[in-house]
Design a protein around this motif. Sequence first.
Motif, short mmCIF file in Angstrom:
data_model
loop_
_atom_site.label_atom_id
_atom_site.label_comp_id
_atom_site.label_asym_id
_atom_site.label_seq_id
_atom_site.Cartn_x
_atom_site.Cartn_y
_atom_site.Cartn_z
N SER A 3 76.69 -8.08 -8.14
CA SER A 3 77.80 -7.49 -8.89
C SER A 3 79.02 -7.33 -8.00
O SER A 3 80.13 -7.18 -8.48
CB SER A 3 77.39 -6.12 -9.44
OG SER A 3 77.04 -5.26 -8.37
N GLY A 4 78.84 -7.40 -6.67
CA GLY A 4 79.94 -7.31 -5.73
C GLY A 4 80.71 -8.60 -5.58
O GLY A 4 81.75 -8.64 -4.94
N GLY A 5 80.22 -9.68 -6.14
CA GLY A 5 80.94 -10.95 -6.09
C GLY A 5 80.07 -12.12 -5.70
O GLY A 5 78.92 -11.97 -5.31
N TRP A 6 80.66 -13.32 -5.83
CA TRP A 6 79.93 -14.56 -5.62
C TRP A 6 80.52 -15.42 -4.52
O TRP A 6 79.91 -16.40 -4.11
CB TRP A 6 79.94 -15.36 -6.92
CG TRP A 6 79.14 -14.71 -8.01
CD1 TRP A 6 79.33 -13.45 -8.53
CD2 TRP A 6 78.04 -15.25 -8.70
NE1 TRP A 6 78.42 -13.20 -9.50
CE2 TRP A 6 77.61 -14.29 -9.64
CE3 TRP A 6 77.37 -16.46 -8.64
CZ2 TRP A 6 76.53 -14.51 -10.49
CZ3 TRP A 6 76.31 -16.67 -9.50
CH2 TRP A 6 75.90 -15.71 -10.41
N VAL A 48 83.51 -6.55 8.12
CA VAL A 48 82.55 -6.92 7.08
C VAL A 48 83.05 -8.16 6.32
O VAL A 48 84.25 -8.34 6.14
CB VAL A 48 82.31 -5.78 6.07
CG1 VAL A 48 81.59 -4.61 6.73
CG2 VAL A 48 83.59 -5.31 5.43
N TYR A 49 82.11 -8.99 5.92
CA TYR A 49 82.44 -10.13 5.06
C TYR A 49 82.53 -9.61 3.63
O TYR A 49 81.61 -8.96 3.14
CB TYR A 49 81.37 -11.21 5.15
CG TYR A 49 81.32 -11.89 6.49
CD1 TYR A 49 82.23 -12.91 6.79
CD2 TYR A 49 80.38 -11.54 7.45
CE1 TYR A 49 82.19 -13.55 8.02
CE2 TYR A 49 80.34 -12.18 8.68
CZ TYR A 49 81.25 -13.18 8.96
OH TYR A 49 81.21 -13.81 10.18
N CYS A 50 83.65 -9.85 2.98
CA CYS A 50 83.86 -9.40 1.60
C CYS A 50 83.41 -10.47 0.61
O CYS A 50 83.33 -11.64 0.93
CB CYS A 50 85.35 -9.13 1.35
SG CYS A 50 85.90 -7.57 1.98
N THR A 51 83.18 -10.03 -0.61
CA THR A 51 82.99 -10.95 -1.73
C THR A 51 83.97 -10.55 -2.82
O THR A 51 84.44 -9.41 -2.86
CB THR A 51 81.55 -10.92 -2.27
OG1 THR A 51 81.21 -9.59 -2.65
CG2 THR A 51 80.57 -11.45 -1.24
N ASP A 52 84.27 -11.49 -3.67
CA ASP A 52 85.27 -11.32 -4.72
C ASP A 52 84.57 -11.10 -6.06
O ASP A 52 84.02 -12.04 -6.61
CB ASP A 52 86.16 -12.56 -4.76
CG ASP A 52 87.21 -12.48 -5.84
OD1 ASP A 52 87.31 -11.46 -6.54
OD2 ASP A 52 87.96 -13.46 -5.98
N PRO A 53 84.56 -9.87 -6.58
CA PRO A 53 83.87 -9.62 -7.85
C PRO A 53 84.55 -10.26 -9.06
O PRO A 53 83.96 -10.35 -10.12
CB PRO A 53 83.90 -8.10 -7.98
CG PRO A 53 85.06 -7.67 -7.17
CD PRO A 53 85.18 -8.67 -6.04
#
Length: 100
Positions: free
Chosen positions: A15-18, A91-96
Motif C-alpha cells: 500500500s506504500g507504493g510500487w 530510506v528508499y521511498c516508494t510512490d503510492p
Amino acid sequence: MNDENVVGWYRFKSSGGWKIPETVVPVNHCSGKYPGWLDGPHPNVGDGEVLRKVCFNDDENRCNVYQRIWVKNCIGYFVYLLWPATYTYGVYCTDPGWQQ
C-alpha cells in the motif's frame, strides 16, 4: 528508520507504493528522515538492467548524497538492486500513486 542494511534485488508491492518516485520527496517522509528518490526515468522493458542514482534529500541539497542502484522493468513491475543507503537515516521511498 533507515535502510543501512539493505542489499539485494527488491520488488515493491504494498500500500506504500510500487516504484521509487522520480521526483524529490520532502524530508521526514517514507518513515525516515532522508527520503530517497530516483534521479532519472525508470527503464523501458527493452532497456534491460540500467544503472540509476537514488538521491537522499536532506532539505539543503536534494542530491548531495546518493547511491547508485540497478533497475529493471519486468513488464508490469520494477525490480531494484539496492545497496545500503549512504546517508544515516536514509530510506528508499516508494510512490503510492503509481500502480499497474
